[in-house]
Design an enzyme around this catalytic site. Structure first.
Site, PDB file in Angstrom:
ATOM      1  N   LYS A  74       0.840  -1.194   0.000  1.00 36.25           N
ATOM      2  CA  LYS A  74       0.000   0.000   0.000  1.00 36.25           C
ATOM      3  C   LYS A  74       0.878   1.247   0.000  1.00 36.25           C
ATOM      4  O   LYS A  74       1.777   1.389   0.833  1.00 36.25           O
ATOM      5  CB  LYS A  74      -0.907   0.001   1.229  1.00 36.25           C
ATOM      6  CG  LYS A  74      -1.947   1.107   1.226  1.00 36.25           C
ATOM      7  CD  LYS A  74      -2.894   0.986   2.412  1.00 36.25           C
ATOM      8  CE  LYS A  74      -3.826  -0.184   2.247  1.00 36.25           C
ATOM      9  NZ  LYS A  74      -4.836  -0.236   3.332  1.00 36.25           N
ATOM     10  N   ASN A 109      -6.399  23.830 -20.616  1.00 40.30           N
ATOM     11  CA  ASN A 109      -5.096  24.346 -20.191  1.00 40.30           C
ATOM     12  C   ASN A 109      -4.679  25.570 -21.010  1.00 40.30           C
ATOM     13  O   ASN A 109      -4.079  26.507 -20.485  1.00 40.30           O
ATOM     14  CB  ASN A 109      -4.025  23.258 -20.312  1.00 40.30           C
ATOM     15  CG  ASN A 109      -4.109  22.238 -19.205  1.00 40.30           C
ATOM     16  OD1 ASN A 109      -4.609  22.514 -18.117  1.00 40.30           O
ATOM     17  ND2 ASN A 109      -3.617  21.038 -19.461  1.00 40.30           N
ATOM     18  N   SER A 164      -6.726  14.957 -27.106  1.00 35.23           N
ATOM     19  CA  SER A 164      -7.017  13.685 -27.757  1.00 35.23           C
ATOM     20  C   SER A 164      -8.499  13.540 -28.072  1.00 35.23           C
ATOM     21  O   SER A 164      -9.331  14.311 -27.605  1.00 35.23           O
ATOM     22  CB  SER A 164      -6.581  12.536 -26.847  1.00 35.23           C
ATOM     23  OG  SER A 164      -7.249  12.634 -25.586  1.00 35.23           O
ATOM     24  N   GLY A 175      11.392  20.079 -27.444  1.00 45.18           N
ATOM     25  CA  GLY A 175      11.637  19.696 -26.060  1.00 45.18           C
ATOM     26  C   GLY A 175      12.559  20.683 -25.364  1.00 45.18           C
ATOM     27  O   GLY A 175      12.344  21.906 -25.416  1.00 45.18           O
ATOM     28  N   ASP A 220       0.711  22.738 -23.670  1.00 49.20           N
ATOM     29  CA  ASP A 220      -0.498  23.575 -23.659  1.00 49.20           C
ATOM     30  C   ASP A 220      -0.154  25.017 -23.305  1.00 49.20           C
ATOM     31  O   ASP A 220      -0.739  25.959 -23.847  1.00 49.20           O
ATOM     32  CB  ASP A 220      -1.513  23.030 -22.656  1.00 49.20           C
ATOM     33  CG  ASP A 220      -1.978  21.627 -23.014  1.00 49.20           C
ATOM     34  OD1 ASP A 220      -2.022  21.309 -24.209  1.00 49.20           O
ATOM     35  OD2 ASP A 220      -2.291  20.860 -22.085  1.00 49.20           O
TER      36      ASP A 220
END
Length: 308
Positions: A29, A45, A140, A226, A256
């Site tokens: 957990k 966004n 998407s 990038g 975004d």
């Protein structure tokens, strides 16, 4: 609907839940810290980014179930002009987890639920009634949607002389380029696929982008590189902007933020050189914050000064 200069469309939004935890061990957990909730999805966004720069936009998105209600509440808190298109199926949720020791970030994205036919028709009807200068289609597609759905939207918008900006990928992007749009923002890998090659070197990017422009797929191609920044290409102009060096905490929302910065700059009649500089600085500033918080306007201003 008010006639604002910019409208964003998010047909597959998400309720983003983010948290911190320590230690990732299988079958044990994992104790997480109190979660943070944010309204997520490409166009949402972009609208949030525009607001951070002092601009305004109309944010159109789909909303269903309890998660959709929470999404609407979060967007209302951002004071964004918005239109929620109601759906019977629930809005999806995404999960982002940040491991405290390794500083690793884990992002779990889920598919959007299918739309009913009347809901698809409502989205298209909303676009037909739209009065705006720029329409940003971002994010998407939901499960079960045809890959030409964005193409249908772009066609409708162009008939109203709206400048269409698209930030998506895969077949949805290929289809929309058959119609031709104002601006696209692929990364270098996506650009390679669009022109049918396996990979591109940085030196080949401008030529590849110009091929799309010559084919009338887009008037402006902005290629995200990038950490290396981005390059903006038109028939007459090319600008390469290196990303400022910063301490990166998260890449969520960086793309975004970049789109938001660029469309805001376009709406302010900035030069294309200014457009790409502002876009790169917004995207870079977003990486300086954890989770899904996007950027701080003061960070963008500082980074812009560093570019001078």
């Amino acid at each position: 609907m008010k006639n604002l200069k910019i409208t964003t469309l998010t047909i597959n939004p998400s309720l983003d839940k983010s948290t911190h935890f320590t230690g990732l061990i299988a079958e044990q957990k994992i104790r997480c810290e109190k979660p943070r909730y944010d309204a997520g999805g490409g166009g949402i966004n972009v609208s949030k980014a525009i607001a951070k720069l002092g601009g305004k936009s109309t944010c159109i998105f789909t909303s269903g179930g309890s998660s959709g209600e929470m999404l609407e509440e979060l967007i209302a808190k951002e004071s964004l002009e918005n239109v929620a298109i109601k759906t019977k199926n629930w809005t999806r949720e995404n999960f982002i987890a940040f491991e405290n020791v390794s500083k690793a970030q884990y992002r779990f994205g889920f598919p959007g639920n299918e739309f009913h036919e009347d809901e698809k028709d409502e989205i298209l009807k909303t676009i037909k009634e739209l009065k705006t200068d720029y329409l940003v289609i971002s994010g998407s597609l939901n499960e079960g949607l045809a890959t030409n759905f964005y193409q249908k939207i772009a066609t409708i918008a162009k008939e109203s002389n709206i400048k269409v900006i698209v930030d998506t990928s895969g077949e949805a992007l290929k289809k929309v380029l058959e119609t031709g749009v104002y601006l696209i923002k692929p990364n270098i890998g996506e650009l390679a696929k669009l022109i049918g090659v396996e990979r591109l070197e940085l030196s080949d990017v401008e030529k590849a982008a110009k091929k799309l422009i010559e084919d009338k797929s887009a008037e402006i191609v902005v290629v995200s590189l990038g950490a290396d920044g981005a390059i903006l290409v038109t028939n007459e102009e090319t600008y390469l902007v290196k990303a400022p060096k910063v301490e990166k905490k998260s890449t969520v929302g960086a793309g975004d933020s970049m789109v938001g910065g660029m469309v805001w700059a376009l709406s302010q009649n900035k030069t294309l050189k200014e457009v790409i500089r502002i876009g790169v600085c917004c995207g870079t500033a977003a990486t300086m914050n954890e989770g899904t918080q996007l950027f701080k306007a003061e960070d963008v201003m500082k980074l812009l000064e560093e570019l001078n």
